[in-house]
Design a protein around this motif. Structure first.
Motif, PDB file in Angstrom:
ATOM      1  N   SER A  74       1.083  -1.158   0.159  1.00  0.00           N
ATOM      2  CA  SER A  74      -0.005  -0.006  -0.054  1.00  0.00           C
ATOM      3  C   SER A  74       0.965   1.213   0.009  1.00  0.00           C
ATOM      4  O   SER A  74       1.981   1.262   0.370  1.00  0.00           O
ATOM      5  N   SER A  75       0.378   2.362  -0.199  1.00  0.00           N
ATOM      6  CA  SER A  75       1.103   3.810  -0.108  1.00  0.00           C
ATOM      7  C   SER A  75       0.136   4.840   0.465  1.00  0.00           C
ATOM      8  O   SER A  75      -1.060   4.543   0.359  1.00  0.00           O
ATOM      9  N   LEU A  76       0.887   5.551   1.038  1.00  0.00           N
ATOM     10  CA  LEU A  76       0.261   6.893   1.439  1.00  0.00           C
ATOM     11  C   LEU A  76       0.998   8.052   1.035  1.00  0.00           C
ATOM     12  O   LEU A  76       2.203   7.881   1.231  1.00  0.00           O
ATOM     13  N   GLN A  77       0.261   9.020   0.142  1.00  0.00           N
ATOM     14  CA  GLN A  77       0.719  10.155  -0.052  1.00  0.00           C
ATOM     15  C   GLN A  77       0.268  11.349   0.616  1.00  0.00           C
ATOM     16  O   GLN A  77      -0.910  11.518   1.074  1.00  0.00           O
ATOM     17  N   LEU A  78       1.152  12.269   0.906  1.00  0.00           N
ATOM     18  CA  LEU A  78       0.914  13.168   1.783  1.00  0.00           C
ATOM     19  C   LEU A  78       1.388  14.544   1.128  1.00  0.00           C
ATOM     20  O   LEU A  78       2.529  14.704   0.721  1.00  0.00           O
ATOM     21  N   GLN A  79       0.450  15.648   1.122  1.00  0.00           N
ATOM     22  CA  GLN A  79       1.147  17.049   0.543  1.00  0.00           C
ATOM     23  C   GLN A  79       0.361  18.282   1.490  1.00  0.00           C
ATOM     24  O   GLN A  79      -1.028  17.931   1.512  1.00  0.00           O
ATOM     25  N   ALA A  80       0.966  18.798   1.756  1.00  0.00           N
ATOM     26  CA  ALA A  80       0.624  19.893   2.354  1.00  0.00           C
ATOM     27  C   ALA A  80       0.363  21.213   1.439  1.00  0.00           C
ATOM     28  O   ALA A  80       1.424  21.775   0.733  1.00  0.00           O
ATOM     29  N   LEU A  81      -0.709  21.854   1.426  1.00  0.00           N
ATOM     30  CA  LEU A  81      -0.962  23.127   0.612  1.00  0.00           C
ATOM     31  C   LEU A  81      -1.215  24.272   1.386  1.00  0.00           C
ATOM     32  O   LEU A  81      -1.784  24.191   2.662  1.00  0.00           O
ATOM     33  N   ALA A  82      -0.777  25.341   1.066  1.00  0.00           N
ATOM     34  CA  ALA A  82      -1.265  26.801   1.712  1.00  0.00           C
ATOM     35  C   ALA A  82      -2.652  27.067   1.476  1.00  0.00           C
ATOM     36  O   ALA A  82      -3.097  26.675   0.375  1.00  0.00           O
ATOM     37  N   ALA A  83      -3.364  27.544   2.404  1.00  0.00           N
ATOM     38  CA  ALA A  83      -4.835  27.798   2.497  1.00  0.00           C
ATOM     39  C   ALA A  83      -5.067  29.154   2.915  1.00  0.00           C
ATOM     40  O   ALA A  83      -4.252  29.865   3.676  1.00  0.00           O
TER      41      ALA A  83
END
Length: 212
Positions: A74-83
């Motif tokens: 399995s895989s987990l992708q994490l991405q943080a974006l400015a809001a």
């Protein structure tokens, strides 16, 4: 192996981290009280250490924009974006994802509303869960795909991982949905890390396409 050590922080930051958290779990904002545990400092994200995960930085061109953790097929992708300061992004991004992926349905998860179904990548179809978390001036998108999207036992390891992530938004002006930049632990500005057995070095991982 990267060497890891806890960052020497200003007195105010130390007081914030030593204060009791006001919530049971994260993801945490760097400026709110949160558990003072040893984490991997990637600049915009501080990740808990799980020796079972194969963790890689995901890049677009020369910019590190996300993290991929591999575990149990399995895989987990994490991405943080400015809001924006005034509102979150999850409802808007959720609508964009649904417009592009027709085989997803909305359901309730540990962080609230999420999307579950199938995703297509490289001509293949895999089960997937899209989880969105709105924070103060940031948004964290987590995508669980593979066996963990269907097997709650495997998914629990990923959910616990997400709950202990710290997002470092910073004070710099950023455009809406702009990826919060990450860095390798050994790049300029990163700290020396304390070596831990079982932790895999970060390698350049799969590209994460931006949600636009």
């Amino acid at each position: 192996m990267f060497r890891r050590r806890r960052r020497e922080q200003p007195e105010q930051a130390i007081e914030q981290e030593s204060a009791a958290p006001t919530r049971e779990s994260g993801p945490w904002d760097a400026d709110e009280p949160h558990p003072d545990t040893d984490r991997i400092d990637l600049g915009g994200l501080r990740l808990p250490h799980n020796p079972d995960f194969d963790v890689r930085l995901a890049s677009v061109g020369d910019q590190h924009v996300g993290v991929v953790a591999l575990y149990e097929d399995s895989s987990l992708q994490l991405q943080a974006l400015a809001a924006p300061r005034s509102s979150g992004l999850w409802e808007e991004i959720k609508a964009k994802i649904l417009a592009q992926a027709k085989h997803l349905e909305e359901q309730e998860g540990p962080f609230g509303s999420e999307l579950a179904g199938e995703m297509k990548a490289d001509g293949n179809t895999r089960p997937a869960r899209y989880i969105g978390i709105d924070g103060p001036r940031w948004f964290l998108l987590a995508v669980i795909s593979g066996k963990a999207a269907l097997d709650e036992t495997i998914a629990t390891a990923y959910i616990d991982f997400i709950k202990d992530v710290v997002v470092v938004r910073g004070d710099e002006p950023m455009a809406r949905e702009e990826p919060i930049p990450l860095r390798r632990p050994n790049e300029p500005g990163a700290e020396q890390q304390q070596e831990q057995q079982g932790f895999n070095p970060f390698r350049r991982g799969p590209e994460i396409s931006e949600i636009r």
